[in-house]
Design a protein around this motif. Structure first.
Motif, PDB file in Angstrom:
ATOM      1  N   TYR A 103      16.558  28.258 -11.753  1.00  0.00           N
ATOM      2  CA  TYR A 103      17.005  27.782 -10.536  1.00  0.00           C
ATOM      3  C   TYR A 103      18.455  27.871 -10.319  1.00  0.00           C
ATOM      4  CZ  TYR A 103      15.865  23.079 -12.632  1.00  0.00           C
ATOM      5  OH  TYR A 103      15.429  21.949 -13.328  1.00  0.00           O
ATOM      6  N   GLY A 104      18.869  28.344  -8.874  1.00  0.00           N
ATOM      7  CA  GLY A 104      19.956  28.813  -8.421  1.00  0.00           C
ATOM      8  C   GLY A 104      20.343  28.147  -7.271  1.00  0.00           C
ATOM      9  N   THR A 105      21.592  28.636  -6.686  1.00  0.00           N
ATOM     10  CA  THR A 105      22.254  27.901  -5.623  1.00  0.00           C
ATOM     11  C   THR A 105      21.526  28.341  -4.242  1.00  0.00           C
ATOM     12  OG1 THR A 105      23.745  29.357  -5.675  1.00  0.00           O
ATOM     13  CG2 THR A 105      24.112  27.532  -6.671  1.00  0.00           C
ATOM     14  N   LYS A 106      20.547  29.311  -4.381  1.00  0.00           N
ATOM     15  CA  LYS A 106      19.919  29.611  -3.100  1.00  0.00           C
ATOM     16  C   LYS A 106      18.402  29.825  -3.287  1.00  0.00           C
ATOM     17  CE  LYS A 106      23.905  32.269  -1.319  1.00  0.00           C
ATOM     18  NZ  LYS A 106      24.415  33.852  -1.119  1.00  0.00           N
ATOM     19  N   GLY A 107      17.816  29.556  -4.574  1.00  0.00           N
ATOM     20  CA  GLY A 107      16.274  29.669  -4.489  1.00  0.00           C
ATOM     21  C   GLY A 107      16.170  29.365  -6.014  1.00  0.00           C
ATOM     22  N   LEU A 116      19.763  21.346  -3.244  1.00  0.00           N
ATOM     23  CA  LEU A 116      20.784  21.709  -2.861  1.00  0.00           C
ATOM     24  C   LEU A 116      21.637  20.489  -2.230  1.00  0.00           C
ATOM     25  CD1 LEU A 116      19.691  25.416  -1.615  1.00  0.00           C
ATOM     26  CD2 LEU A 116      20.351  24.726  -3.958  1.00  0.00           C
ATOM     27  N   GLU A 160      25.050  19.792  -3.041  1.00  0.00           N
ATOM     28  CA  GLU A 160      26.621  19.631  -3.069  1.00  0.00           C
ATOM     29  C   GLU A 160      27.377  19.417  -1.660  1.00  0.00           C
ATOM     30  OE1 GLU A 160      28.440  21.833  -6.566  1.00  0.00           O
ATOM     31  OE2 GLU A 160      27.063  22.981  -5.536  1.00  0.00           O
ATOM     32  N   ARG A 180      22.466  20.823  -7.804  1.00  0.00           N
ATOM     33  CA  ARG A 180      23.268  22.075  -7.621  1.00  0.00           C
ATOM     34  C   ARG A 180      22.500  23.297  -7.248  1.00  0.00           C
ATOM     35  NH1 ARG A 180      28.601  22.535 -11.261  1.00  0.00           N
ATOM     36  NH2 ARG A 180      29.385  21.204  -9.623  1.00  0.00           N
ATOM     37  N   ALA A 181      21.069  22.997  -7.726  1.00  0.00           N
ATOM     38  CA  ALA A 181      20.084  24.352  -7.964  1.00  0.00           C
ATOM     39  C   ALA A 181      18.791  23.678  -7.442  1.00  0.00           C
ATOM     40  CB  ALA A 181      20.051  24.859  -9.280  1.00  0.00           C
ATOM     41  N   LEU A 182      18.311  24.855  -6.854  1.00  0.00           N
ATOM     42  CA  LEU A 182      16.833  24.698  -6.169  1.00  0.00           C
ATOM     43  C   LEU A 182      15.574  24.680  -7.350  1.00  0.00           C
ATOM     44  CD1 LEU A 182      15.822  23.675  -3.277  1.00  0.00           C
ATOM     45  CD2 LEU A 182      15.181  26.108  -3.188  1.00  0.00           C
ATOM     46  N   SER A 183      14.814  23.584  -7.374  1.00  0.00           N
ATOM     47  CA  SER A 183      14.005  23.994  -8.463  1.00  0.00           C
ATOM     48  C   SER A 183      12.417  23.874  -8.125  1.00  0.00           C
ATOM     49  CB  SER A 183      13.820  22.609  -9.545  1.00  0.00           C
ATOM     50  OG  SER A 183      12.992  21.714  -9.065  1.00  0.00           O
ATOM     51  N   ASP A 184      11.476  24.231  -8.844  1.00  0.00           N
ATOM     52  CA  ASP A 184      10.128  24.601  -8.369  1.00  0.00           C
ATOM     53  C   ASP A 184       9.300  22.983  -8.189  1.00  0.00           C
ATOM     54  OD1 ASP A 184       9.961  23.513 -11.035  1.00  0.00           O
ATOM     55  OD2 ASP A 184       8.590  25.372 -11.654  1.00  0.00           O
TER      56      ASP A 184
END
Lengths: 326, 326
Positions: free
Chosen positions: A239-243, B156, B158, B229-233
């Motif tokens: 998982y990242g900052t845009k998806g 997200l 932040e 900070r990150a998008l998860s499932d």
């Protein structure tokens, strides 16, 4: 070299899968199989069409016609088998986990370099095109800055004797955890600042399941779950900052699905048609031998040693030492 | 009680979602809203159809017609807001995280008991029918003995000021981690033998992401990942000795899919039609008030305190202390 004359050491399940795969490869010759039992070697040779069937490992090692030996014995045997083969001048593709610990891996790879022979770890996912696809998708920025990685791998392995006993370097870590650690390595690299871990042990004295958290200097984190007692979804998620992206089956990447900030699918990459997937590591070995290399660039000796070092660190944290290490 | 006369304290996003939900509930009256700004209270009341708009929290607390106050202020304010409301004789439904730490939660729940008033934590998933469905599926043996649980939640966040500052009890744990811990609690209960955790901190001094591993005396393990900070499932996965199950969106269980040993889908349970899902906690509070209870059985005071204790333990491990705790 025209065709790669292949030798297979041992006749277990994974050796059978390899033999079947080899049978579909045009640039490979099913040359020899070796077992500690002549009867098993003969049966295996007959079933898959090998030319030679050896009743000892040493006989096959002495056969100069063998271009590459695939070692599919239990982990606890790898070091002795590989050293014997190298001493006899054979190139080797050795199943993972490569060895019981990093010290063995260092000795094995040093001997290969000394002898000028190829020694490669059969960490198949490293050789498959999906590994590069994963790295490309991450590098493309499709999910922004990748920040967290999770990987779950668990199989129902309690009935498999060698998995349950310390004498054969059993436990989930070396057989299952090697994949989650490799997944993290492919996706997030090897610059690790810390390793934390929790474990549940079996009554037989090996790890039934564990969680391993790798932290990286830039704030990324990989959380890996390994089990020999429960069945998992086999997913790797980054998982990242845009998806985020989801890899189905980290043991043989079937697909990579990319999601955007709204959790909508924006891309999907499917595994190219393959035999079993083992063909990639065999082809990589063939190419490396033809080029006179001692290691495959897809899975270098330093990478192999590093994964073993990580597993050493994890086991040290647990206080798990195999009998042959004492 | 015929209709529940509802008061809403604060006018932020979550208060708006609650107000919208209340508007669809036949057994609820949109009675009063309170803000520290009369202007905001008036606008909110006009938008959603509340009868009263108070420019201070204290005015609404003094209004004896309010049956239940929903507290939707930042976590750092919960304890003071709730105590003030209880002192004024109001029943309270307080957003999660319930408080900054377990000590506050103990004080708040003790005061509710002392006053003979309802105080409930708005941990909405606890009140929704899917929580019970999950427990029933596990108890049915469909996945054998459940052995490992993983839950990933990341948003997200932040750019959300309150999430980033220690003064407002920011960080992923109290806002995001509270859900993964609750998921583990619903599925695996609260008999925990150890908690291990790893964390990455923000430059502003709160937790950006963490992994938390809960071990249980019988060998089960929950591995929880939380990020701002990150998008998860948002998946929760429980793996067992005969298969596994996947919960989509542990923040509002959308579905539970059950897989057998061959990783084939054998059952799927979908979320019943709902307004926003908040209606369940409001209905539970209405029923508890009618029965003269100080707590809702779906989310007892002891459960609320226990989750706060777990978050205290995790923060202690990190060395994270909020300014108001010093």
């Amino acid at each position: 070299m025209k065709k790669l004359r292949m030798g297979v050491l041992s006749t277990g399940n994974i050796a059978a899968t390899m033999a079947e795969t080899l049978g579909y490869m045009e640039d490979v010759e099913l040359y020899a199989v070796a077992s500690r039992s002549q009867e098993k070697a003969d049966a295996f040779a007959a079933k898959f069409g090998f030319e030679k069937a050896y009743g000892t490992y040493e006989e096959m090692a002495a056969d100069g016609k063998v271009d590459l030996v695939y070692v599919a014995t239990p982990i606890s045997e790898h070091c002795a088998n590989v050293k014997m083969l190298l001493e006899n001048g054979r190139n080797v593709l050795c199943e993972k986990a490569f060895s019981v610990n990093a010290q063995e891996a260092r000795e094995m790879t040093a001997l290969a370099k000394e002898k000028g022979l190829l020694l490669a770890e059969a960490m198949w996912v490293r050789y498959m095109p999906m590994a590069e696809t994963l790295q490309e998708v991450i590098a493309s920025g499709a999910i922004g800055k990748p920040y967290t990685l999770t990987a779950n791998l668990g199989y129902l392995l309690e009935s498999v004797h060698r998995m349950m006993v310390p004498e054969l370097a059993g436990g989930a870590l070396l057989d299952v955890g090697v994949y989650t650690l490799t997944f993290a390595s492919i996706a997030f690299g090897d610059d690790i600042s810390s390793i934390d871990t929790s474990v549940v042990m079996t009554d037989t004295g090996v790890d039934a399941q564990s969680s391993i958290t790798l932290c990286y200097p830039d704030g990324r984190m990989s959380v890996l779950n390994n089990s020999l007692r429960a069945l998992s979804d086999r997913q790797g998620v980054i998982y990242g900052t845009k998806g985020f992206l989801v890899v189905e089956n980290i043991n043989n990447f079937e697909s990579i699905t990319v999601y955007n900030e709204k959790r909508e699918v924006t891309a999907r990459y499917d595994q190219p048609k393959q035999i079993s997937g083992y063909e990639y590591e065999v082809r990589a070995c063939k190419k490396a031998i033809e080029e006179g290399l001692c290691e495959c660039p897809q899975m270098s000796h330093s990478q192999t040693v590093r994964i073993m070092e990580q597993m050493d660190a994890v086991r040290k944290n647990w206080g798990l030492c195999y009998p042959m290490e004492k």
